[in-house]
Write a protein that holds these residues in place. Sequence first.
Motif, PDB file in Angstrom:
ATOM      1  N   TYR A 102       0.890  -1.356   0.040  1.00 19.77           N
ATOM      2  CA  TYR A 102       0.098   0.093  -0.181  1.00 19.77           C
ATOM      3  C   TYR A 102       0.991   1.192   0.047  1.00 19.77           C
ATOM      4  CZ  TYR A 102      -3.925  -3.160   1.111  1.00 19.77           C
ATOM      5  OH  TYR A 102      -4.988  -3.877   0.859  1.00 19.77           O
ATOM      6  N   LEU A 103       0.718   2.248  -0.805  1.00 20.33           N
ATOM      7  CA  LEU A 103       1.144   3.384  -1.041  1.00 20.33           C
ATOM      8  C   LEU A 103       0.407   4.624  -0.392  1.00 20.33           C
ATOM      9  CD1 LEU A 103       4.103   3.205  -1.639  1.00 20.33           C
ATOM     10  CD2 LEU A 103       2.839   1.596  -2.965  1.00 20.33           C
ATOM     11  N   ALA A 144      -1.463   8.569 -11.513  1.00 19.40           N
ATOM     12  CA  ALA A 144      -0.771   7.213 -10.814  1.00 19.40           C
ATOM     13  C   ALA A 144      -1.378   6.042 -11.362  1.00 19.40           C
ATOM     14  CB  ALA A 144      -0.943   7.307  -9.367  1.00 19.40           C
ATOM     15  N   LEU A 145      -2.878   5.978 -11.752  1.00 20.67           N
ATOM     16  CA  LEU A 145      -3.448   4.717 -12.051  1.00 20.67           C
ATOM     17  C   LEU A 145      -3.217   4.674 -13.471  1.00 20.67           C
ATOM     18  CD1 LEU A 145      -6.960   5.365 -10.280  1.00 20.67           C
ATOM     19  CD2 LEU A 145      -5.329   3.548  -9.832  1.00 20.67           C
ATOM     20  N   MET A 146      -2.993   5.525 -14.460  1.00 15.96           N
ATOM     21  CA  MET A 146      -2.452   5.629 -15.628  1.00 15.96           C
ATOM     22  C   MET A 146      -0.831   5.290 -15.820  1.00 15.96           C
ATOM     23  SD  MET A 146      -3.286   5.590 -18.909  1.00 15.96           S
ATOM     24  CE  MET A 146      -4.796   6.744 -19.141  1.00 15.96           C
ATOM     25  N   GLY A 147       0.007   5.825 -15.116  1.00 14.69           N
ATOM     26  CA  GLY A 147       1.377   5.681 -15.508  1.00 14.69           C
ATOM     27  C   GLY A 147       2.128   5.574 -14.182  1.00 14.69           C
ATOM     28  N   GLY A 148       1.671   5.487 -12.790  1.00 13.32           N
ATOM     29  CA  GLY A 148       2.674   5.245 -12.053  1.00 13.32           C
ATOM     30  C   GLY A 148       3.966   4.282 -12.291  1.00 13.32           C
ATOM     31  N   ASN A 149       5.023   4.450 -11.827  1.00 16.42           N
ATOM     32  CA  ASN A 149       5.901   3.569 -12.010  1.00 16.42           C
ATOM     33  C   ASN A 149       7.013   3.358 -11.053  1.00 16.42           C
ATOM     34  OD1 ASN A 149       8.133   2.135 -13.374  1.00 16.42           O
ATOM     35  ND2 ASN A 149       8.586   3.770 -14.696  1.00 16.42           N
ATOM     36  N   THR A 150       6.873   2.069 -10.583  1.00 17.48           N
ATOM     37  CA  THR A 150       7.693   1.547  -9.452  1.00 17.48           C
ATOM     38  C   THR A 150       8.620   0.515  -9.873  1.00 17.48           C
ATOM     39  OG1 THR A 150       7.805   0.601  -7.163  1.00 17.48           O
ATOM     40  CG2 THR A 150       6.190  -0.325  -8.620  1.00 17.48           C
ATOM     41  N   TYR A 211      11.468  14.705   1.386  1.00 16.77           N
ATOM     42  CA  TYR A 211      11.622  13.297   0.627  1.00 16.77           C
ATOM     43  C   TYR A 211      11.947  13.805  -1.028  1.00 16.77           C
ATOM     44  CZ  TYR A 211       6.621  14.431  -0.751  1.00 16.77           C
ATOM     45  OH  TYR A 211       5.777  14.897  -0.986  1.00 16.77           O
ATOM     46  N   THR A 212      12.419  12.902  -1.817  1.00 16.23           N
ATOM     47  CA  THR A 212      12.615  13.340  -3.282  1.00 16.23           C
ATOM     48  C   THR A 212      11.736  12.333  -4.272  1.00 16.23           C
ATOM     49  OG1 THR A 212      14.834  13.908  -2.657  1.00 16.23           O
ATOM     50  CG2 THR A 212      14.499  13.065  -4.807  1.00 16.23           C
ATOM     51  N   LEU A 213      11.207  12.736  -5.129  1.00 13.40           N
ATOM     52  CA  LEU A 213      10.674  12.267  -6.206  1.00 13.40           C
ATOM     53  C   LEU A 213      11.167  12.044  -7.421  1.00 13.40           C
ATOM     54  CD1 LEU A 213       6.915  13.517  -5.760  1.00 13.40           C
ATOM     55  CD2 LEU A 213       7.892  11.347  -4.951  1.00 13.40           C
ATOM     56  N   ASN A 214      11.307  11.108  -8.128  1.00  8.02           N
ATOM     57  CA  ASN A 214      12.015  10.765  -9.540  1.00  8.02           C
ATOM     58  C   ASN A 214      10.968  11.435 -10.893  1.00  8.02           C
ATOM     59  OD1 ASN A 214      14.472  10.213  -8.602  1.00  8.02           O
ATOM     60  ND2 ASN A 214      13.915   7.906  -8.514  1.00  8.02           N
ATOM     61  N   GLY A 215      11.316  12.256 -11.588  1.00  9.81           N
ATOM     62  CA  GLY A 215      10.407  12.558 -12.558  1.00  9.81           C
ATOM     63  C   GLY A 215       9.839  11.959 -13.563  1.00  9.81           C
ATOM     64  N   GLY A 216      10.635  10.825 -13.744  1.00 12.73           N
ATOM     65  CA  GLY A 216      10.177   9.963 -14.962  1.00 12.73           C
ATOM     66  C   GLY A 216      10.981  10.170 -16.308  1.00 12.73           C
ATOM     67  N   PRO A 292      10.986   3.589  -6.885  1.00 13.03           N
ATOM     68  CA  PRO A 292      10.835   2.264  -6.398  1.00 13.03           C
ATOM     69  C   PRO A 292      10.394   2.118  -5.084  1.00 13.03           C
ATOM     70  CG  PRO A 292      13.095   2.885  -6.397  1.00 13.03           C
ATOM     71  CD  PRO A 292      12.153   4.164  -7.003  1.00 13.03           C
ATOM     72  N   THR A 293      10.052   2.766  -4.175  1.00  7.84           N
ATOM     73  CA  THR A 293       9.503   2.835  -2.771  1.00  7.84           C
ATOM     74  C   THR A 293       8.336   3.669  -2.809  1.00  7.84           C
ATOM     75  OG1 THR A 293      11.028   4.300  -1.882  1.00  7.84           O
ATOM     76  CG2 THR A 293      11.869   2.171  -2.100  1.00  7.84           C
ATOM     77  N   LEU A 294       8.047   4.599  -3.528  1.00  6.47           N
ATOM     78  CA  LEU A 294       6.899   5.604  -3.082  1.00  6.47           C
ATOM     79  C   LEU A 294       5.672   5.378  -4.091  1.00  6.47           C
ATOM     80  CD1 LEU A 294       8.792   8.848  -2.695  1.00  6.47           C
ATOM     81  CD2 LEU A 294       8.024   7.478  -0.853  1.00  6.47           C
ATOM     82  N   ALA A 295       5.945   4.599  -5.278  1.00  9.37           N
ATOM     83  CA  ALA A 295       4.800   4.508  -6.119  1.00  9.37           C
ATOM     84  C   ALA A 295       4.285   3.076  -6.378  1.00  9.37           C
ATOM     85  CB  ALA A 295       5.230   5.031  -7.584  1.00  9.37           C
TER      86      ALA A 295
END
Length: 495
Positions: A102-103, A144-150, A211-216, A292-295
Amino acid sequence: MNIAQTTQETLGLMKESLAKNVTVSTGLTAYDLQAPAKNLYPTITPLRNSLPRVARLNPGDAARWRTISSVTGSGFDAMGWVPEGQRSASMSYQAVLNTAPYLTLGEEDTVTFEAEAAAQGFEDINATATLRILQKTMRKEEHALMGGNTSLALGTPGAPTLTASGTGATLPSATYSVIVVGLTFEGYSNSSLAGGISTTKTITGNDGNTYTLNGGSSMRSANVTQAVTLGQTLFTTAPLINGAVAYAWFVGPAGSETLQAITTINSAAFSAPLASGQQSATVIAADNSRNPTLAFDGLLTVGFNPVNSAYVQALASGTAGTGTFMTSSGRGSVVEIDNMLVQMWNTYRLSPTVIYVNAQEQKNITNKCLTNASGPLIRYNVAADSDNGGPYGVSASGVVRWYYNPFSVDAGCDIPVKVHPDLPPGTILAYCERLPVWYQSNQTPNVAEVMTRRDYYRVDWPLRTRRREFGVYTEEVLAVYAPFGVGILTNIGNG
């Protein structure tokens, strides 16, 4: 002169002054502000609206399920013959444990005491602020539902191939160097020519933690150079990147390449002088394509990931800068979509129940289907209660709203074609929302569900300043039970 006379004269002078000087422009008027505020922003969330939301009784840290992906019979799998009085051997199963942590998704806002007091009689600013936070959270959830990426890293793209040819272009003579960067769905959504390619972003939360998010975006490719003479166009083509829906192109002298184009096909053409002041390629220093840990993985990522065996077809590179177009079948359909439908049927015995497209692709599908060759196949519907004796009405234009899939045991089905506000041009997502009855649909009715540990909730944080702080959050994961129910066409040229 008595006081009464003086007062009367003073009032007279005031009236004369007001009559001469007070106008509407003076500002001595009522202020008619309509309440409440007009919320003029779109909140379009078709995936969020259509995906079933299932709350678990004892959710724990993750959603877990076992998938029996195949049942193999003994002997020859397609033969069941057994001699009289003898027994068959045992069949075998392939079972896999699936775990989806769960995220959390969320958004926050604040309302100062002064704003709260000033809004009295206008709107309940705490309630309307909460509504706006909820709507923004839903929009982020839709992405997220369309293209979240972990799970799917783009890595480092292969070096592009360059050529120069033609006449009439205004690109100055020089030796140009080109670097390419792949973009996921999130990378395309977060990037622009003006703002640059998204790499990473560090967020400082309202609790003071970061916290840090990767942009894709992928890592940048190696550079390749090409000499161009005046009048020629510079053409560049990159190797296809699985999981990329767009490509960013950095062009310039070797070592000074800057962002010049973002395309939704794996090629580009440059015929005019380069723009100045653009993002430098040196900013792209790592593969930032996934979180990898947030999405969690969205439908596009599930489809692109080769371990899931979904149908994915990237159209050929074609002419640089133009790409390859979808092909009309000449009988009112599109060859590439037909190939996807028959392959999904032949392999998994199912059909998509919805096809999501960008506005560009809806237009292109319509142009491929509504041709002179398909004219005899077009049906004209007239309502039974229409006034046949009255004037006829003609509607200009037309669109393909449904796509017929004949590949099914129940004589085929109509698949709605829907424009999704976030899907990039050049990519089509076909999705089987409900498994057919021959998949024991009483046990697995849905291809995917949003599993919620705790659905939308508002948090009112303790007061620490003269402002109210609150947020809206949801704890969930997209559980895709049958990833083979996803089909993707990508790298589609516009034409």
